[in-house]
Enzyme design. Structure first.
Site, mmCIF file in Angstrom:
data_model
loop_
_atom_site.group_PDB
_atom_site.id
_atom_site.type_symbol
_atom_site.label_atom_id
_atom_site.label_comp_id
_atom_site.label_asym_id
_atom_site.label_seq_id
_atom_site.Cartn_x
_atom_site.Cartn_y
_atom_site.Cartn_z
ATOM 1 N N PHE A 106 -5.586 34.841 -49.350
ATOM 2 C CA PHE A 106 -5.674 35.395 -50.707
ATOM 3 C C PHE A 106 -4.303 35.591 -51.343
ATOM 4 O O PHE A 106 -4.190 35.799 -52.549
ATOM 5 C CB PHE A 106 -6.473 36.704 -50.719
ATOM 6 C CG PHE A 106 -5.724 37.898 -50.202
ATOM 7 C CD1 PHE A 106 -4.767 38.537 -50.974
ATOM 8 C CD2 PHE A 106 -5.979 38.399 -48.940
ATOM 9 C CE1 PHE A 106 -4.069 39.636 -50.495
ATOM 10 C CE2 PHE A 106 -5.293 39.494 -48.455
ATOM 11 C CZ PHE A 106 -4.332 40.106 -49.235
ATOM 12 N N LYS A 107 -3.237 35.525 -50.531
ATOM 13 C CA LYS A 107 -1.889 35.693 -51.070
ATOM 14 C C LYS A 107 -1.562 34.633 -52.125
ATOM 15 O O LYS A 107 -0.676 34.838 -52.943
ATOM 16 C CB LYS A 107 -0.854 35.623 -49.948
ATOM 17 C CG LYS A 107 -1.009 36.645 -48.840
ATOM 18 C CD LYS A 107 -0.609 38.037 -49.288
ATOM 19 C CE LYS A 107 -0.380 39.007 -48.136
ATOM 20 N NZ LYS A 107 -1.516 39.224 -47.228
ATOM 21 N N ASP A 108 -2.276 33.493 -52.100
ATOM 22 C CA ASP A 108 -2.027 32.445 -53.100
ATOM 23 C C ASP A 108 -2.300 32.942 -54.525
ATOM 24 O O ASP A 108 -1.616 32.525 -55.456
ATOM 25 C CB ASP A 108 -2.913 31.225 -52.819
ATOM 26 C CG ASP A 108 -2.404 30.396 -51.631
ATOM 27 O OD1 ASP A 108 -1.175 30.320 -51.455
ATOM 28 O OD2 ASP A 108 -3.238 29.834 -50.905
ATOM 29 N N ALA A 111 0.782 35.193 -55.529
ATOM 30 C CA ALA A 111 2.060 34.483 -55.522
ATOM 31 C C ALA A 111 2.103 33.402 -56.602
ATOM 32 O O ALA A 111 3.083 33.283 -57.334
ATOM 33 C CB ALA A 111 2.313 33.875 -54.143
#
Ligand SMILES: *Cc1c(COP(=O)(O)O)cnc(C)c1O
Length: 429
Positions: A106-108, A111
């Site tokens: 989920f960091k995409d 970021a």
């Protein structure tokens, strides 16, 4: 205009979103929080055909005084150009899959969106930045990938050589335009120390260094979008959300989504053995009783002192937090046990982080008797943890073509000793 204030501010000093985005951390060491919130009726979002379309409406409500509608639409559709599926496992149990972006976590979301917002602001101001980041896991690859190819931003990424998993290392050192990875002979703490030293080094004072860690407000706004998207898609009126948590950024984003739009009745904060927040919620310990980080199978949640706690605690308070969020701490054994249970019951393969969430849902139901449908967040693709998943489920390790493609691409990392003298020449170059 929606302004932002440090969690530690006593003077009532506020700054714009663009400044909060570029600063990351406030000068007093606090985190930026909005001083007012937009109201975004769910009815305005219900006809959105994609999360990008929904995101464009939501980000306009937050940022319309600082970005044009056209700019936001193009930023968000470029950032969120991958699917966000919601899977129904049972009438009362749904999974929101947040791992279909380029680096499979989920960091995409945070970021990629933050990179494009920053690039837009920097271009308008005629400025550039060098993002310096120490990483041990998902954040590093999401930042490297999300910020790659930006004209006004370059990325220098430090990771501890030999101390990240082979899959993680490949993701970090894959060659990307504008990104340089450094394999540091040392630990993650050495990498973090180098970053801190670089920021205060007089010899580097002229460099426009910046950070991109999970405390940046620019990552939280985009993360709030998938909570809204989940409700629009499931048509569940007021579901409970289960959030596998570490640094509490994801939970904070859910709180923002609820305050602006959703009225989420309850959050489940499912932590691994790092137990500070569940202990705080059950009033076992006071606020800020942080502890040393404990290493677990769900390593992206290995955080003994969650930075976003300060944000939650300032925006809400002990009473509201304890009423609204139900927490639990799940050890590795129960993580793999529940991974197996979910696989046997639904044929669903969950990564270790997501499995902590599923166990959290089971405990929440057993403890509270609440039968409200739950949407649980699936944080990373199981193929990022092939050994753990294969061992827990007794199956072949899960695979994912996008990950395989990464494993065959060109790589590039520079080995350095854990000293600023070694790193400095590369930063200035
Ligand atoms: C970062 C991460 C988490 C923890 O999220 P926080 O926002 O730090 O609470 C959980 N799972 C995965 C896979 C992650 O990458």
């Amino acid at each position: 205009m929606i302004c932002y204030q440090s969690t530690r501010d006593k003077q009532g000093e506020t700054i714009s979103f663009a400044d909060a985005l570029l600063k990351g951390l406030a000068s007093d060491g606090g985190l930026f929080i909005p001083t007012t919130l937009p109201t975004i009726p769910l009815s305005q979002l219900s006809s959105a055909q994609s999360i990008a379309e929904l995101g464009s409406i939501v980000l306009q409500a937050w940022l319309e005084d600082e970005f044009s509608a056209e700019a936001l639409t193009s930023i968000i559709s470029d950032a969120l150009n991958f699917p966000t599926p919601i899977i129904k496992l049972a009438e009362d149990l749904w999974v929101l899959e947040l791992f279909h972006g380029p680096t499979l976590s989920f960091k995409d979301y945070g970021a990629r969106t933050m990179a494009r917002l920053m690039e837009h602001v920097l271009k308008a101001r005629g400025e550039r930045r060098i993002i310096l980041v120490a990483t041990s896991g998902d954040t590093g690859s999401a930042v490297a990938d999300g910020f790659a190819g930006m004209d006004n931003i370059s990325v220098k990424l430090l990771y501890p050589k030999g101390k990240v998993s082979p899959v993680q290392e490949r993701q970090l050192i894959t060659e990307r335009p504008g990104v340089q990875a450094f394999a540091v002979e040392g630990t993650f703490d050495d990498c973090q120390r180098l970053v801190k030293e670089a920021f205060v080094d007089p010899k580097l004072a002229d460099l426009p260094l910046s950070s991109a860690n999970s405390i940046n407000i620019g990552r939280l706004l985009p993360q709030s979008l998938y909570y809204l998207w989940a409700v629009v898609n499931t048509k569940l009126e007021h579901p409970v959300f289960c959030v596998p948590s570490g640094n509490l950024g994801n939970l904070t984003a859910g709180v923002l989504a609820s305050l602006t739009t959703l009225d989420i009745p309850r959050f489940i904060a499912a932590h691994n053995a790092n137990h500070f927040f569940p202990d705080f919620l059950s009033a076992k310990v006071p606020a800020y009783s942080f502890h040393k980080t404990i290493a677990t199978l769900s390593n992206a949640m290995d955080v003994g002192s969650p930075s976003n706690f300060e944000r939650l605690y300032t925006m809400l308070d002990s009473h509201k937090l304890r009423e609204w969020v139900w927490g639990t701490s799940v050890d590795d054994k129960m993580t793999t046990t529940h991974m197996k249970r979910v696989y046997d019951s639904y044929g669903y393969v969950a990564c270790p982080h997501t499995a902590v969430g599923f166990e959290g849902v089971a405990r929440y139901r057993a403890n509270t008797g609440d039968t409200t449908p739950v949407i649980t967040l699936a944080c990373a693709h199981p193929a990022k943890f092939p050994e753990t998943v294969a061992a827990a489920l007794n199956i072949e390790p899960p695979t994912e073509p996008r990950l395989d493609a990464l494993l065959h691409g060109k790589v590039n990392a520079i080995d350095i000793a854990p000293t600023l003298d070694d790193l400095r020449p590369y930063l200035a170059a």
